[in-house]
Motif scaffolding. Structure first.
Motif, short mmCIF file in Angstrom:
data_model
loop_
_atom_site.label_atom_id
_atom_site.label_comp_id
_atom_site.label_asym_id
_atom_site.label_seq_id
_atom_site.Cartn_x
_atom_site.Cartn_y
_atom_site.Cartn_z
N ARG A 2 0.84 -1.21 0.00
CA ARG A 2 0.00 0.00 0.00
C ARG A 2 0.88 1.26 0.00
O ARG A 2 0.60 2.22 -0.72
CB ARG A 2 -0.94 -0.01 1.21
CG ARG A 2 -2.07 -1.00 1.02
CD ARG A 2 -2.94 -1.10 2.25
NE ARG A 2 -3.97 -2.11 2.07
CZ ARG A 2 -4.70 -2.61 3.04
NH1 ARG A 2 -4.52 -2.21 4.29
NH2 ARG A 2 -5.61 -3.54 2.80
N LYS A 3 1.95 1.22 0.81
CA LYS A 3 2.88 2.37 0.87
C LYS A 3 3.46 2.63 -0.51
O LYS A 3 3.52 3.75 -0.98
CB LYS A 3 4.04 2.03 1.81
CG LYS A 3 3.98 2.70 3.14
CD LYS A 3 5.31 2.55 3.85
CE LYS A 3 5.07 2.32 5.32
NZ LYS A 3 6.17 1.66 5.99
N ARG A 4 3.89 1.54 -1.15
CA ARG A 4 4.53 1.68 -2.47
C ARG A 4 3.54 2.21 -3.50
O ARG A 4 3.92 2.99 -4.37
CB ARG A 4 5.10 0.32 -2.91
CG ARG A 4 6.35 -0.02 -2.13
CD ARG A 4 6.91 -1.39 -2.42
NE ARG A 4 8.28 -1.45 -1.94
CZ ARG A 4 8.84 -2.49 -1.34
NH1 ARG A 4 8.14 -3.59 -1.17
NH2 ARG A 4 10.08 -2.44 -0.95
N ARG A 33 0.98 4.10 -2.79
CA ARG A 33 0.76 5.54 -2.49
C ARG A 33 1.90 6.38 -3.03
O ARG A 33 1.72 7.51 -3.45
CB ARG A 33 0.62 5.74 -0.97
CG ARG A 33 -0.78 5.42 -0.44
CD ARG A 33 -1.04 6.06 0.93
NE ARG A 33 -0.10 5.59 1.94
CZ ARG A 33 -0.28 4.48 2.66
NH1 ARG A 33 -1.36 3.74 2.48
NH2 ARG A 33 0.61 4.11 3.55
N ALA A 34 3.10 5.75 -3.05
CA ALA A 34 4.28 6.49 -3.55
C ALA A 34 4.32 6.49 -5.08
O ALA A 34 5.27 7.01 -5.67
CB ALA A 34 5.55 5.87 -2.99
N GLY A 35 3.33 5.88 -5.73
CA GLY A 35 3.24 5.99 -7.18
C GLY A 35 3.47 4.72 -7.97
O GLY A 35 3.35 4.71 -9.20
N LEU A 36 3.85 3.64 -7.29
CA LEU A 36 4.05 2.39 -8.04
C LEU A 36 2.70 1.80 -8.46
O LEU A 36 1.71 1.95 -7.75
CB LEU A 36 4.78 1.34 -7.20
CG LEU A 36 6.29 1.51 -6.97
CD1 LEU A 36 6.86 0.22 -6.40
CD2 LEU A 36 7.02 1.87 -8.25
N ALA A 48 4.27 -2.78 -7.24
CA ALA A 48 4.28 -2.83 -5.76
C ALA A 48 4.30 -4.29 -5.29
O ALA A 48 5.02 -4.66 -4.35
CB ALA A 48 3.04 -2.12 -5.21
N TRP A 49 3.55 -5.12 -5.98
CA TRP A 49 3.55 -6.56 -5.67
C TRP A 49 4.96 -7.11 -5.90
O TRP A 49 5.53 -7.78 -5.04
CB TRP A 49 2.53 -7.27 -6.56
CG TRP A 49 2.60 -8.78 -6.51
CD1 TRP A 49 3.38 -9.59 -7.28
CD2 TRP A 49 1.89 -9.65 -5.63
NE1 TRP A 49 3.19 -10.91 -6.94
CE2 TRP A 49 2.29 -10.98 -5.93
CE3 TRP A 49 0.94 -9.45 -4.61
CZ2 TRP A 49 1.77 -12.09 -5.26
CZ3 TRP A 49 0.44 -10.57 -3.95
CH2 TRP A 49 0.86 -11.86 -4.27
N ILE A 99 9.79 -10.90 -2.10
CA ILE A 99 10.65 -11.66 -1.15
C ILE A 99 9.84 -11.90 0.13
O ILE A 99 9.79 -13.02 0.66
CB ILE A 99 11.95 -10.89 -0.84
CG1 ILE A 99 12.78 -10.69 -2.12
CG2 ILE A 99 12.78 -11.63 0.21
CD1 ILE A 99 13.99 -9.80 -1.94
N GLN A 100 9.19 -10.86 0.60
CA GLN A 100 8.40 -10.97 1.82
C GLN A 100 7.13 -11.80 1.62
O GLN A 100 6.69 -12.50 2.52
CB GLN A 100 8.03 -9.57 2.34
CG GLN A 100 9.19 -8.87 3.03
CD GLN A 100 9.79 -9.71 4.14
OE1 GLN A 100 9.09 -10.21 5.02
NE2 GLN A 100 11.09 -9.92 4.09
#
Ligand SMILES: CCCCCCCCCC/C=C\C/C=C/C(=O)SCCNC(=O)CCNC(=O)[C@H](O)C(C)(C)COP(=O)(O)OP(=O)(O)OC[C@H]1O[C@@H](n2cnc3c(N)ncnc32)[C@H](O)[C@@H]1OP(=O)(O)O
Ligand code: FAD
Length: 674
Positions: free
Chosen positions: A512-514, A516-519, A524-525, A530-531
């Protein structure tokens, strides 16, 4: 424990270990087999198949050329197939994996140090006919396939694509004029690659191809395709087929390549249970779920959990028996050299292998039962449980194969230099099992499938919507506090669930952060994969631990006290081992303290000592006949050094006192005449 030769002389250390064992070995065999009835039937099948000696080779497979090895494997496959049709048919009415019982499949291992060229026939060709054909198609193909009048394989993977099925390039274009499909390989990368038995053995195969009709592509669909003449076995015109060459293992499986040059097959050879092409070329989708054509892969993923449990049981039997007869070093100068099994580090390597074989065996039975329930629902047209089952079978396939390969390699380490000998049996087991991590869906790729499901489930939990059973623990993911650590078995299982929930939450937050940062969502997925893999792994460990524990409690309800104790010790060992492997995660997501972890380490070490006297009894309880182990180190009688020497003397290199290489190269070089 029944052995073929009751008058054998047993190594005194092994005899001592057996005398020390304090539980009823046969009771544990029954647990591993899924009940006394299954054990009795397994033994009957093994007696019929193995007592005749038909599984034995005059010369060890490892000394044969590739061509000799292959021909020998075909010879024995034919013997075994004939046995299956005759003597074994009646005996195999066990709880079945649909096609033939797993016991029949396992017994076949006595015939092959690597694998049978018929593996794909029974493992995928027949199941695809059963799962993807209409009843009419089935009534035509199934009897011929079961009777081995035709032999088939499953050709899906291409040179250019294995994982990404939608990217396959082979085309099947419908021609309404002739009511045929035209199969074609438009590029080198579209050549089918890998199918077992394709190289030389089979005359039919399931081909997965992009279906075109009326100028439109409808995605990948399965077709049954004849590739060799039923009488002469010569490849048919328009077919280019061959064997792909030497591999790390599977060298008796003649994996092959296959290309089509505008090759025509009748319309009826499209497997039409889930989608149909009518005579005029109209495409009709029958199935309610878009991924039902992937059904054979799901079936094999389920079967593989059982398959690797069995192979891990073999490796741990070999390594534990060997560790009981092997003596090395002198930590106490006045005492004899200890058995290497007395070293705690050795116990740490091996006992987790025994526990994991049990855990996976029980999970595989549970998974099979869940699969049967999903199939029964789907028969009635309900596919609601399929997504959860796909997520579950994907992660269990990934983790069981990966853990088993790792632990088989650990068993090899535990056998020192002798474990590196082919005759130890462990290299062949490793080569076989390490491939299972890749085929039928690569490890990472399958865990990412599970992660998709976890993320969706997490979002459902967030919205307070109902959750499916295997992810119900996510409902507690929003308490805001870290899970309370408690070192009881149930407490540790809750902690594993807290890790899975915590890791999933981290992924969702980061994505979600990524975004929001535009990805984009896809990027973002990708950045979180890795996680996501780690979250799916944690989820799977929680599922395995929970299932193992519940099944053992259930299955030992009426067991004798010492069996209860030793089975409880193994499950606890599994939980402690994985908790200690994941201390960093536990510190992140639970209230565990440094002291708790130090205490857990000590409890784990004490548990190893408690299990130690029963170690040989535990592997004896797997009840693996010597014919199945193919091992100089792991035979029941423990005559390790004698067998190693006997095998060495069989080497063709020892046939002549002086090698030809001496006169050809060594002598001229040493005399300065090269
Ligand atoms: C007792 C008898 C004898 C037994 C002997 C047994 C031993 C036999 C051993 C034989 C030895 C060797 C044989 C080896 C054979 C092979 O390897 S055959 C080839 C196997 N190939 C693969 O496994 C390829 C792996 N790739 C895939 O499965 C898919 O491509 C992948 C799932 C990665 C992605 O598929 P896509 O179509 O691209 O789908 P995607 O867009 O990612 O997802 C859409 C949607 O569909 C869901 N989904 C995907 N797969 C399934 C499925 N199988 N069932 C149900 N649902 C599925 C996916 O989760 C998505 O759902 P969402 O809701 O949109 O998130
Ligand atoms: C012994 C053996 C027997 C086989 N038998 C058969 C058979 O009978 N029939 C048949 O059809 N096939 C068979 N296969 C093929 C097998 O199914 C494929 O090799 C397997 O599915 C992996 O696909 P791939 O080779 O395309 O690997 P790739 O997908 O190329 O994988 C290479 C790497 O890329 C990574 N990767 C790929 N996609 C992604 C992604 N989306 N996200 C993150 N990472 C990714 C993988 O994790 C891996 O690390 C066999 C393979 C082997 C080894």
């Amino acid at each position: 424990m029944t052995q073929t030769n009751n008058n054998m002389t047993v190594n005194p250390d092994l005899a001592m270990e057996r005398a020390k064992c304090n539980f009823n070995v046969l009771e544990v065999t029954h647990i591993f087999d899924g009940g006394e009835r299954n054990t009795l039937q397994r033994k009957k099948i093994e007696d019929v198949a193995l007592n005749s000696g038909a599984s034995k080779d005059a010369l060890g497979e490892e000394h044969m050329s590739p061509k000799e090895k292959y021909e020998n494997a075909v010879r024995k496959s034919c013997i075994y197939a004939t046995m299956m049709k005759n003597e074994l048919a009646e005996l195999s009415g066990l709880e079945s994996f649909g096609v033939s019982s797993p016991v029949i499949r396992r017994t076949a291992d006595a015939f092959f140090k690597e694998v049978s060229p018929f593996l794909l026939h029974l493992g995928m060709f027949v199941p695809t006919i059963m799962g993807q054909c209409t009843p009419e198609q089935q009534s035509y193909w199934l009897p011929r396939a079961l009777d081995m009048q035709i032999i088939g394989t499953y050709a899906q993977t291409e040179l250019g694509h294995g994982t990404f099925i939608r990217g396959l390039e082979t085309t099947a274009t419908y021609d309404p004029e002739t009511e045929e499909f035209v199969l074609h390989s438009p590029t080198l990368s579209s050549y089918k690659w890998w199918a077992g038995g394709l190289g030389k053995t089979v005359n039919y195969c399931i081909v997965v191809a992009q279906l075109y009709t009326k100028g439109e592509c409808h995605g990948t669909h399965p077709f049954i395709v004849q590739i060799r003449d039923e009488d002469t076995h010569v490849p048919l015109p328009g077919i280019k087929v061959g064997e792909i060459g030497p591999k790390m293992g599977f060298n008796t499986a003649d994996n092959g390549f296959l290309g089509f040059d505008h090759y025509r097959i009748p319309r009826e050879h499209m497997l039409m249970k889930n989608a149909q092409v009518l005579k005029d070329g109209t495409y009709v989708k029958v199935a309610r779920h878009g991924k039902l054509t992937y059904g054979t892969m799901v079936f094999v993923r389920v079967v593989l959990v059982n398959e690797v449990a069995f192979n891990l049981a073999k490796a741990s039997t070999i390594a534990v028996r060997y560790s009981a007869i092997r003596r090395q070093s002198k930590p106490k100068p006045d005492e004899v050299e200890p058995q290497i099994l007395d070293y705690v580090t050795q116990q740490h390597k091996l006992f987790i292998a025994i526990a994991t074989a049990h855990a996976l065996q029980l999970c595989s039975t549970w998974l099979w039962e869940s699969f049967s329930a999903v199939l029964a629902q789907m028969k009635g047209g309900n596919t609601d449980t399929l997504p959860e089952f796909h997520a579950l079978s994907s992660c269990l396939k990934a983790i069981s194969t990966s853990d088993s390969a790792h632990l088989i390699e650990q068993c090899r380490h535990a056998c020192g230099g002798h474990g590196y000998m082919i005759s130890s049996g462990i290299p062949n087991l490793y080569n076989f099992v390490s491939a299972t991590r890749t085929y039928e869906g690569d490890y990472t790729v399958l865990l990412l499938q599970t992660a998709r499901f976890l993320v969706k489930a997490y979002e459902q939990a967030e919205a307070k919507k109902p959750l499916t059973p295997t992810v119900s623990y996510l409902a507690h993911a929003f308490s805001g506090s870290r899970a309370t650590w408690d070192n009881s078995p149930d407490g540790i299982i809750r902690s594993f669930q807290a890790l899975a929930a915590g890791k999933t939450a981290v992924c969702v937050t980061n994505m979600r952060k990524r975004m929001r940062a535009g990805l984009s969502q896809v990027d973002a997925w990708e950045m979180s994969t890795i996680q996501l893999v780690a979250a799916a792994e944690a989820h799977c460990r929680a599922v395995i631990a929970d299932t193992y524990r519940k099944e053992i409690v259930r299955l030992t309800a009426n067991s004798s006290p010492n069996v209860k104790v030793v089975m409880d010790q193994l499950t606890t060992l599994y939980l402690y081992y994985w908790a200690l492997e994941r201390t960093g995660d536990l510190l992140m997501f639970t209230s565990v303290s440094q002291k708790d972890l130090v205490d857990l380490q000590i409890a784990y070490e004490e548990l190893l000592l408690k299990i130690r006297p029963n170690a040989v009894g535990l592997v004896d309880a797997f009840d693996l006949r010597d014919e199945l182990l193919h091992s100089t180190l792991g035979s029941y009688d423990g005559r390790v050094y004698e067998r190693l020497m006997e095998e060495a003397l069989k080497s063709p290199m020892n046939k002549e006192p002086v090698s030809d290489a001496y006169s050809k190269y060594l002598r001229p070089m040493m005399k300065g005449k090269l």
